[in-house]
Design an enzyme around this catalytic site. Structure first.
Site, PDB file in Angstrom:
ATOM      1  CG  ASP A  11      -1.639   1.254   1.467  1.00 13.24           C
ATOM      2  OD1 ASP A  11      -2.425   1.629   0.589  1.00 13.24           O
ATOM      3  OD2 ASP A  11      -1.415   1.901   2.515  1.00 13.24           O
ATOM      4  CG  ASP A  13      -1.586   7.822   0.626  1.00 14.68           C
ATOM      5  OD1 ASP A  13      -0.650   8.643   0.617  1.00 14.68           O
ATOM      6  OD2 ASP A  13      -2.426   7.726  -0.296  1.00 14.68           O
ATOM      7  CG  ASP A 167      -1.822   2.150   6.410  1.00 13.37           C
ATOM      8  OD1 ASP A 167      -2.052   1.788   5.233  1.00 13.37           O
ATOM      9  OD2 ASP A 167      -2.189   3.250   6.858  1.00 13.37           O
TER      10      ASP A 167
END
Length: 218
Positions: A11, A13, A167
């Site tokens: 991922d 961001d 995250d």
């Protein structure tokens, strides 16, 4: 462990770039611009990683359908006003270069737009390291497995040889839906307890711990 994996998909961001706070602030400012209640930090953080349309719908449920395009425009205005100040987490560039140097195939699966991802890949100098990328404006939004499935198809890698690193619970659920392993990081958008509930291989509390986990295992 990581030696099982031929393809590592990140991922963006909150995983590679320290941008979760800026995303939250841009959502809140965009809502205020339209005279709507600003989402709480927790609510705004929850939708990070989704495609922008889905994220804004969930973060600001009061948003009238007729104002959706204006909300998107205001969000982008506020985010782009500060995105030049954002940086990769410490050690990320070294980690990505090291993984590439060891022969790993690398990918990105992100809620960013294609334009947005291309801009930050060039700005950070990471573009040459990634073999393939997918964005929310060209795929189904997470947790749908399409991004991972398309990356695996493009690169010819089986699910059991693919690792997703993210995250948010959206990342981990996407990995499960695509039948790949997942590794969580708790220094981004979602709290450790929510990530651990998705049963990733591990949940790491710092970029340094992530680097150690990946580099010590290959």
């Amino acid at each position: 462990m990581a030696e099982r994996f031929e393809l590592i998909v990140f991922d963006w961001d909150g995983t590679l770039m320290d941008s979760a706070g800026a995303i939250v602030r841009a959502m809140q400012a965009a809502a205020r611009d339209l005279g709507l209640p600003a989402p709480s930090d927790e609510r705004a953080r929850y939708v990070i990683g989704l495609g922008l349309a889905d994220a804004l719908q969930h973060a600001v449920p009061e948003l009238p359908a007729a104002d959706h395009a204006l909300m998107v425009e205001r969000y982008r205005h506020h985010y782009l006003a500060t995105d030049h100040e954002l940086s990769l987490f410490e050690g990320v560039k070294t980690l990505i270069a090291a993984l590439a140097g060891r022969g790993c195939m690398l990918g990105v699966a992100t809620g960013k737009s294609r334009h947005g991802l291309n801009r930050v890949l060039q700005h950070t100098g990471l573009a040459p390291y990634f073999h393939a990328t997918r964005c929310a404006d060209e795929c189904f939004s997470k947790p749908h497995p399409a991004m991972l499935e398309e990356l695996m198809d493009e690169l010819g890698v089986l699910p059991e040889r693919t690792l997703m690193v993210g995250d948010t619970t959206h990342d981990l659920q996407m990995a499960r839906n695509a039948r790949t392993a997942a590794l969580a990081v708790s220094f981004g958008a979602h709290p450790r307890a929510a990530l651990e509930a998705e049963q990733p291989l591990d949940c790491l509390d710092s970029p340094q711990a992530l680097s150690r986990w990946l580099l010590d295992a290959i």
